[in-house]
Write a protein that holds these residues in place. Structure first.
Motif, mmCIF file in Angstrom:
data_model
loop_
_atom_site.group_PDB
_atom_site.id
_atom_site.type_symbol
_atom_site.label_atom_id
_atom_site.label_comp_id
_atom_site.label_asym_id
_atom_site.label_seq_id
_atom_site.Cartn_x
_atom_site.Cartn_y
_atom_site.Cartn_z
ATOM 1 N N ASP A 307 0.830 -1.207 0.000
ATOM 2 C CA ASP A 307 0.000 0.000 0.000
ATOM 3 C C ASP A 307 0.863 1.255 0.000
ATOM 4 O O ASP A 307 0.533 2.257 -0.649
ATOM 5 C CB ASP A 307 -0.915 0.010 1.222
ATOM 6 N N LEU A 308 1.968 1.191 0.722
ATOM 7 C CA LEU A 308 2.853 2.355 0.802
ATOM 8 C C LEU A 308 3.487 2.661 -0.556
ATOM 9 O O LEU A 308 3.546 3.824 -0.977
ATOM 10 C CB LEU A 308 3.943 2.100 1.844
ATOM 11 N N LEU A 309 3.932 1.642 -1.239
ATOM 12 C CA LEU A 309 4.568 1.846 -2.541
ATOM 13 C C LEU A 309 3.578 2.338 -3.599
ATOM 14 O O LEU A 309 3.951 3.029 -4.543
ATOM 15 C CB LEU A 309 5.243 0.558 -3.010
ATOM 16 N N ASN A 310 2.319 1.973 -3.439
ATOM 17 C CA ASN A 310 1.310 2.436 -4.387
ATOM 18 C C ASN A 310 1.129 3.949 -4.326
ATOM 19 O O ASN A 310 0.724 4.576 -5.307
ATOM 20 C CB ASN A 310 -0.032 1.751 -4.123
ATOM 21 N N SER A 311 1.427 4.544 -3.143
ATOM 22 C CA SER A 311 1.209 5.979 -2.983
ATOM 23 C C SER A 311 2.500 6.783 -2.832
ATOM 24 O O SER A 311 2.537 7.968 -3.126
ATOM 25 C CB SER A 311 0.321 6.240 -1.761
ATOM 26 N N ARG A 312 3.580 6.134 -2.382
ATOM 27 C CA ARG A 312 4.823 6.861 -2.092
ATOM 28 C C ARG A 312 6.046 6.154 -2.674
ATOM 29 O O ARG A 312 7.103 6.137 -2.055
ATOM 30 C CB ARG A 312 5.006 6.995 -0.570
ATOM 31 N N SER A 313 5.943 5.603 -3.837
ATOM 32 C CA SER A 313 7.044 4.810 -4.387
ATOM 33 C C SER A 313 8.309 5.636 -4.597
ATOM 34 O O SER A 313 9.422 5.101 -4.529
ATOM 35 C CB SER A 313 6.622 4.164 -5.709
ATOM 36 N N GLU A 314 8.153 6.965 -4.823
ATOM 37 C CA GLU A 314 9.329 7.811 -5.068
ATOM 38 C C GLU A 314 10.239 7.907 -3.849
ATOM 39 O O GLU A 314 11.421 8.258 -3.977
ATOM 40 C CB GLU A 314 8.880 9.219 -5.508
ATOM 41 N N MET A 315 9.715 7.597 -2.669
ATOM 42 C CA MET A 315 10.510 7.693 -1.448
ATOM 43 C C MET A 315 11.438 6.505 -1.267
ATOM 44 O O MET A 315 12.349 6.557 -0.441
ATOM 45 C CB MET A 315 9.579 7.806 -0.223
ATOM 46 N N PHE A 316 11.205 5.425 -2.013
ATOM 47 C CA PHE A 316 11.939 4.183 -1.751
ATOM 48 C C PHE A 316 12.575 3.633 -3.026
ATOM 49 O O PHE A 316 12.484 2.444 -3.326
ATOM 50 C CB PHE A 316 10.993 3.151 -1.119
ATOM 51 N N LYS A 317 13.237 4.500 -3.754
ATOM 52 C CA LYS A 317 13.881 4.070 -4.991
ATOM 53 C C LYS A 317 15.188 3.340 -4.691
ATOM 54 O O LYS A 317 15.958 3.765 -3.841
ATOM 55 C CB LYS A 317 14.147 5.278 -5.889
ATOM 56 N N PRO A 318 15.462 2.239 -5.382
ATOM 57 C CA PRO A 318 16.747 1.542 -5.209
ATOM 58 C C PRO A 318 17.917 2.474 -5.447
ATOM 59 O O PRO A 318 17.884 3.313 -6.337
ATOM 60 C CB PRO A 318 16.682 0.434 -6.267
ATOM 61 N N GLY A 319 18.931 2.324 -4.589
ATOM 62 C CA GLY A 319 20.112 3.160 -4.673
ATOM 63 C C GLY A 319 20.134 4.295 -3.679
ATOM 64 O O GLY A 319 21.195 4.825 -3.350
ATOM 65 N N VAL A 320 18.955 4.688 -3.195
ATOM 66 C CA VAL A 320 18.900 5.747 -2.174
ATOM 67 C C VAL A 320 19.506 5.224 -0.871
ATOM 68 O O VAL A 320 19.252 4.082 -0.468
ATOM 69 C CB VAL A 320 17.443 6.198 -1.935
ATOM 70 N N VAL A 321 20.320 6.042 -0.225
ATOM 71 C CA VAL A 321 20.931 5.666 1.055
ATOM 72 C C VAL A 321 20.186 6.369 2.172
ATOM 73 O O VAL A 321 20.123 7.611 2.207
ATOM 74 C CB VAL A 321 22.422 6.028 1.103
ATOM 75 N N LEU A 322 19.614 5.593 3.074
ATOM 76 C CA LEU A 322 18.862 6.152 4.194
ATOM 77 C C LEU A 322 19.806 6.732 5.231
ATOM 78 O O LEU A 322 20.944 6.295 5.371
ATOM 79 C CB LEU A 322 17.986 5.068 4.827
ATOM 80 N N SER A 323 19.298 7.699 5.984
ATOM 81 C CA SER A 323 20.115 8.356 7.009
ATOM 82 C C SER A 323 20.508 7.359 8.083
ATOM 83 O O SER A 323 19.690 6.533 8.493
ATOM 84 C CB SER A 323 19.312 9.500 7.625
#
Length: 323
Positions: A307-323
């Motif tokens: 459900d989260l990816l359906n609405s906020r997929s841009e927040m979890f793109k592969p390659g992004v490094v989380l804080s």
């Protein structure tokens, strides 16, 4: 059983109420209940009685709610009840020596760990967060130390790889009632054989804090899996997606350790998003990969990853490094 014991019960949360119910179902007599003063709760901040108080009133038991047991008036009030035994389960007040010495058989405590492992306030949560394979309930004779008294009876249970602290809490509550009843009968019969604790094996279960819930991606995926389960349902583990916005915490309700990542994933920096799919969001860790399965963004409700990816997929793109 030689005689029914006159019991004063002291406890506050639901875990304690479950044990009070087990004593009420025994052959022994509960003459009074002690519990914390009513606390504000809910949106209206209405004064709310504890689960122990609610159960005690249902059974027409006298309820005492002193703010402290250190003053002489409160101690005399307890002595007037002429208890054979005081049972303490997650009460929340320190018992001075005068109180410990008042009942004929002293005071006993139901503790949610296999002592001397995890003395202190949060034994259930700490056991899960530490990755322990076993937990249990110890019935203990109370003394002036913190969970240092002689052990009277122990029952054990495994901690499964999917257990949260809530799961373990529920299981220990089921174990504790029968163990407490058995202990009471043994006290009445005079058949107890107390066992000293080995202080060298003791660990301390500090209260959980929100701040220590932050995940550190440099840890192994298994350590983080344990942390997330140990902090569920409170205070809940969390991560920052952007260090420049520390007020926006993403709470992690469910995750799974993938102990053997693919070779091409093993070289990524800890905190790197490896992939995001309906199965979960995979994050590189110091060792292994952690799959996030249920998250709660700041200001939002908890959602499974699909459900989260359906609405906020841009927040979890592969390659992004989380804080």
């Amino acid at each position: 059983m030689s005689k029914a014991l006159r019991i004063v019960f002291a406890g506050t949360p639901e875990f304690a109420a479950i044990h009070l119910q087990s004593v009420l179902e025994s052959e022994h007599e509960v003459v009074a209940a002690y519990t914390q003063p009513d606390r504000p709760a809910g949106r209206g901040r209405k004064l709310t009685p504890s689960p122990v108080k609610e159960l005690a009133l249902q059974h027409d038991l006298p309820v005492y709610q002193p703010k402290s047991l250190r003053n002489e008036e409160a101690q005399q009030e307890l002595a007037a009840l002429k208890p054979d035994l005081m049972i303490v389960v997650a009460y929340g007040l320190l018992l001075p020596l005068e109180v410990l010495d008042t009942p004929v058989h002293g005071c006993i405590n139901v503790h949610g760990s296999i002592l001397p492992r995890w003395r202190g306030a949060a034994p259930i949560q700490r056991a899960v967060a530490a990755g322990d394979k076993e937990s249990g309930v110890t019935i203990m004779q109370m003394d002036k130390g913190l969970d240092t008294g002689d052990m009277l009876l122990k029952v054990t249970c495994p901690i499964n790889n999917t257990d949260t602290s809530q799961n373990l809490y529920d299981r220990l509550a089921e174990l504790g009632g029968p163990a407490l009843q058995k202990t009471l009968n043994m006290i009445a019969e005079g058949s107890l054989q107390p066992e000293k604790q080995d202080d060298s094996l003791a660990t301390y279960a500090h209260k959980m804090t929100k701040e220590e819930g932050q995940v550190d991606w440099n840890k192994s995926s298994w350590e983080l899996d344990c942390q997330i389960r140990g902090f569920n349902p409170w205070p809940v583990a969390w991560m920052l997606q952007d260090a420049s916005q520390p007020e926006k915490r993403t709470r992690i309700w469910e995750a799974q350790s993938l102990e053997e990542p693919l070779d091409e994933q093993a070289t990524e920096a800890p905190g790197t998003i490896l992939q995001a799919s309906r199965d979960g969001i995979d994050i590189a860790c110091g060792k292994g990969v952690l799959r996030l399965k249920k998250l709660q963004l700041a200001g939002s409700k908890a959602m499974n990853v699909l459900d989260l990816l359906n609405s906020r997929s841009e927040m979890f793109k592969p390659g992004v490094v989380l804080s």
